[in-house]
Design a protein around this motif. Structure first.
Motif, PDB file in Angstrom:
ATOM      1  N   GLY A 106      -5.507  -0.523  -7.046  1.00  0.00           N
ATOM      2  CA  GLY A 106      -4.254   0.016  -6.511  1.00  0.00           C
ATOM      3  C   GLY A 106      -4.328   0.288  -5.019  1.00  0.00           C
ATOM      4  N   ASP A 107      -5.493   0.742  -4.573  1.00  0.00           N
ATOM      5  CA  ASP A 107      -5.697   0.971  -3.140  1.00  0.00           C
ATOM      6  C   ASP A 107      -5.594  -0.340  -2.373  1.00  0.00           C
ATOM      7  OD1 ASP A 107      -6.301   3.741  -3.517  1.00  0.00           O
ATOM      8  OD2 ASP A 107      -8.329   3.185  -4.091  1.00  0.00           O
ATOM      9  N   LEU A 108      -6.252  -1.381  -2.876  1.00  0.00           N
ATOM     10  CA  LEU A 108      -6.235  -2.674  -2.194  1.00  0.00           C
ATOM     11  C   LEU A 108      -4.858  -3.315  -2.234  1.00  0.00           C
ATOM     12  CD1 LEU A 108      -9.711  -4.108  -3.239  1.00  0.00           C
ATOM     13  CD2 LEU A 108      -9.056  -3.017  -1.092  1.00  0.00           C
ATOM     14  N   GLN A 109      -4.122  -3.082  -3.297  1.00  0.00           N
ATOM     15  CA  GLN A 109      -2.751  -3.596  -3.365  1.00  0.00           C
ATOM     16  C   GLN A 109      -1.889  -2.927  -2.297  1.00  0.00           C
ATOM     17  OE1 GLN A 109      -0.806  -2.926  -7.141  1.00  0.00           O
ATOM     18  NE2 GLN A 109       0.662  -4.559  -6.766  1.00  0.00           N
ATOM     19  N   ALA A 110      -2.022  -1.623  -2.143  1.00  0.00           N
ATOM     20  CA  ALA A 110      -1.266  -0.902  -1.112  1.00  0.00           C
ATOM     21  C   ALA A 110      -1.710  -1.332   0.280  1.00  0.00           C
ATOM     22  CB  ALA A 110      -1.447   0.609  -1.292  1.00  0.00           C
ATOM     23  N   TRP A 111      -3.028  -1.539   0.458  1.00  0.00           N
ATOM     24  CA  TRP A 111      -3.553  -2.018   1.742  1.00  0.00           C
ATOM     25  C   TRP A 111      -2.962  -3.378   2.084  1.00  0.00           C
ATOM     26  CZ3 TRP A 111      -6.052  -6.367   3.320  1.00  0.00           C
ATOM     27  CH2 TRP A 111      -6.648  -6.342   4.573  1.00  0.00           C
ATOM     28  N   THR A 112      -2.942  -4.280   1.115  1.00  0.00           N
ATOM     29  CA  THR A 112      -2.421  -5.631   1.337  1.00  0.00           C
ATOM     30  C   THR A 112      -0.946  -5.605   1.695  1.00  0.00           C
ATOM     31  OG1 THR A 112      -4.061  -6.591  -0.169  1.00  0.00           O
ATOM     32  CG2 THR A 112      -2.099  -7.908   0.287  1.00  0.00           C
ATOM     33  N   ALA A 113      -0.184  -4.774   1.021  1.00  0.00           N
ATOM     34  CA  ALA A 113       1.253  -4.679   1.318  1.00  0.00           C
ATOM     35  C   ALA A 113       1.479  -4.186   2.745  1.00  0.00           C
ATOM     36  CB  ALA A 113       1.926  -3.746   0.317  1.00  0.00           C
ATOM     37  N   ARG A 114       0.730  -3.184   3.167  1.00  0.00           N
ATOM     38  CA  ARG A 114       0.880  -2.663   4.533  1.00  0.00           C
ATOM     39  C   ARG A 114       0.436  -3.700   5.559  1.00  0.00           C
ATOM     40  NH1 ARG A 114      -0.979  -0.981   9.051  1.00  0.00           N
ATOM     41  NH2 ARG A 114      -2.972  -1.891   8.530  1.00  0.00           N
ATOM     42  N   GLY A 174      -2.272   3.906  -1.883  1.00  0.00           N
ATOM     43  CA  GLY A 174      -2.932   3.975  -3.176  1.00  0.00           C
ATOM     44  C   GLY A 174      -3.417   5.389  -3.432  1.00  0.00           C
ATOM     45  N   ASP A 175      -4.577   5.502  -4.083  1.00  0.00           N
ATOM     46  CA  ASP A 175      -5.120   6.819  -4.420  1.00  0.00           C
ATOM     47  C   ASP A 175      -6.072   7.378  -3.375  1.00  0.00           C
ATOM     48  OD1 ASP A 175      -3.796   6.983  -6.897  1.00  0.00           O
ATOM     49  OD2 ASP A 175      -5.358   5.784  -7.860  1.00  0.00           O
ATOM     50  N   ASP A 176      -6.766   6.488  -2.637  1.00  0.00           N
ATOM     51  CA  ASP A 176      -7.894   6.964  -1.829  1.00  0.00           C
ATOM     52  C   ASP A 176      -7.896   6.555  -0.364  1.00  0.00           C
ATOM     53  OD1 ASP A 176      -9.336   8.355  -3.908  1.00  0.00           O
ATOM     54  OD2 ASP A 176      -9.769   6.391  -4.771  1.00  0.00           O
ATOM     55  N   LEU A 177      -6.969   5.723   0.064  1.00  0.00           N
ATOM     56  CA  LEU A 177      -6.935   5.297   1.460  1.00  0.00           C
ATOM     57  C   LEU A 177      -5.924   6.117   2.238  1.00  0.00           C
ATOM     58  CD1 LEU A 177      -6.943   1.399   1.038  1.00  0.00           C
ATOM     59  CD2 LEU A 177      -8.896   2.911   1.435  1.00  0.00           C
ATOM     60  N   LEU A 178      -6.250   6.384   3.509  1.00  0.00           N
ATOM     61  CA  LEU A 178      -5.334   7.080   4.403  1.00  0.00           C
ATOM     62  C   LEU A 178      -5.036   6.209   5.611  1.00  0.00           C
ATOM     63  CD1 LEU A 178      -6.727  10.734   4.391  1.00  0.00           C
ATOM     64  CD2 LEU A 178      -4.606   9.912   3.354  1.00  0.00           C
ATOM     65  N   TYR A 179      -3.775   6.164   5.985  1.00  0.00           N
ATOM     66  CA  TYR A 179      -3.319   5.390   7.143  1.00  0.00           C
ATOM     67  C   TYR A 179      -2.871   6.363   8.221  1.00  0.00           C
ATOM     68  CZ  TYR A 179       0.032   2.781  10.001  1.00  0.00           C
ATOM     69  OH  TYR A 179       0.724   2.240  11.044  1.00  0.00           O
ATOM     70  N   TYR A 180      -3.356   6.141   9.436  1.00  0.00           N
ATOM     71  CA  TYR A 180      -2.968   6.940  10.601  1.00  0.00           C
ATOM     72  C   TYR A 180      -2.521   6.007  11.718  1.00  0.00           C
ATOM     73  CZ  TYR A 180      -5.721  10.720   8.460  1.00  0.00           C
ATOM     74  OH  TYR A 180      -6.227  11.665   7.607  1.00  0.00           O
ATOM     75  N   GLN A 235     -16.219  -1.711  -1.991  1.00  0.00           N
ATOM     76  CA  GLN A 235     -17.088  -0.924  -2.864  1.00  0.00           C
ATOM     77  C   GLN A 235     -16.511   0.415  -3.293  1.00  0.00           C
ATOM     78  OE1 GLN A 235     -20.844  -0.447  -0.905  1.00  0.00           O
ATOM     79  NE2 GLN A 235     -21.358  -2.618  -0.995  1.00  0.00           N
ATOM     80  N   PHE A 236     -15.648   0.997  -2.502  1.00  0.00           N
ATOM     81  CA  PHE A 236     -15.299   2.399  -2.738  1.00  0.00           C
ATOM     82  C   PHE A 236     -13.810   2.639  -2.961  1.00  0.00           C
ATOM     83  CE2 PHE A 236     -19.152   2.107  -0.209  1.00  0.00           C
ATOM     84  CZ  PHE A 236     -20.037   2.796  -1.016  1.00  0.00           C
ATOM     85  N   VAL A 237     -13.078   1.598  -3.318  1.00  0.00           N
ATOM     86  CA  VAL A 237     -11.648   1.744  -3.585  1.00  0.00           C
ATOM     87  C   VAL A 237     -11.267   0.964  -4.833  1.00  0.00           C
ATOM     88  CG1 VAL A 237     -10.991   2.135  -1.181  1.00  0.00           C
ATOM     89  CG2 VAL A 237     -11.085  -0.190  -2.058  1.00  0.00           C
TER      90      VAL A 237
END
Length: 199
Positions: free
Chosen positions: A38-46, A186-192, A33-35
């Motif tokens: 591009g965010d999901l593409q980056a999430w999928t790659a990671r 992407g634009d809005d997700l952060l990975y820690y 809902q909130f991404v």
């Protein structure tokens, strides 16, 4: 010796419950809902690279059911799941901690039905490489309590939901961690990524 890594999606206020909305939680469904795309593409790659780097998956019973339902040929054919990620998850060895599971419903699954701490300790001792845990929060809390979890990886989604199950709802003691990686996806997700500091 293996390295046990919990990887999870989480809201900004720490909720891990029902990211896809399938559980019927009134504030669920926040994953999509909130991404943006591009965010999901980056999430999928990671996520895909993480699975490719791991030796095996360790899952709780309910999480095993969730993944068995989603990593199907039909979902692959309909484009609901990234093919590279899904194919890796389906083909890699999987261990499911459950005292009630009779039918794992997909391939390459061994069921650990005895004492979870003892069986996971033995698994960790015999595996060389990364042991990846998706969700499986009850199992993860048990491993954290017994100092068996080595690393925590979080992808933080840009939403506050206010209520819901949180990863650390039931910690019984301080658990110090050390930040080892952080990046934007992407634009809005952060990975820690954090290492647990063993005391």
């Amino acid at each position: 010796m293996g390295k046990i890594i919990l990887t999870s999606n989480v809201t900004l206020d720490g909720v891990v419950q029902d990211p896809d909305g399938a559980e019927g939680f009134e504030r669920g469904g926040w994953f999509h809902q909130f991404v943006g795309a591009g965010d999901l593409q980056a999430w999928t790659a990671r996520e895909t690279q993480e699975a490719l780097d791991a030796e095996l998956l360790l899952l709780g019973g309910r999480t095993n059911e969730w993944f068995a339902d989603r990593m199907t040929e039909r979902n692959l054919a309909e484009g609901r799941v990234s093919p590279e990620w899904a194919n890796r998850v389906r083909s890699m060895p999987k261990y499911v901690v459950s005292s009630t599971l009779d039918d794992p419903r997909w391939s390459n699954v061994a069921v650990l039905s005895g004492d979870a701490v003892k069986e996971v300790t033995e698994l960790k001792r015999t595996v060389d490489g990364e042991i990846l845990i998706y969700a499986s929060y009850q199992l993860s809390r048990t491993l954290i309590a017994h100092n068996l979890l080595d690393e925590l990886r979080l992808v933080v989604f840009p939403v506050v939901v206010g209520t819901g199950l949180r990863l650390f709802d039931e910690t019984s003691d301080h658990k110090p961690l050390r930040l080892i990686d952080t990046r934007k996806l992407g634009d809005d997700l952060l990975y820690y990524a954090y290492e647990f500091v063993q005391r």
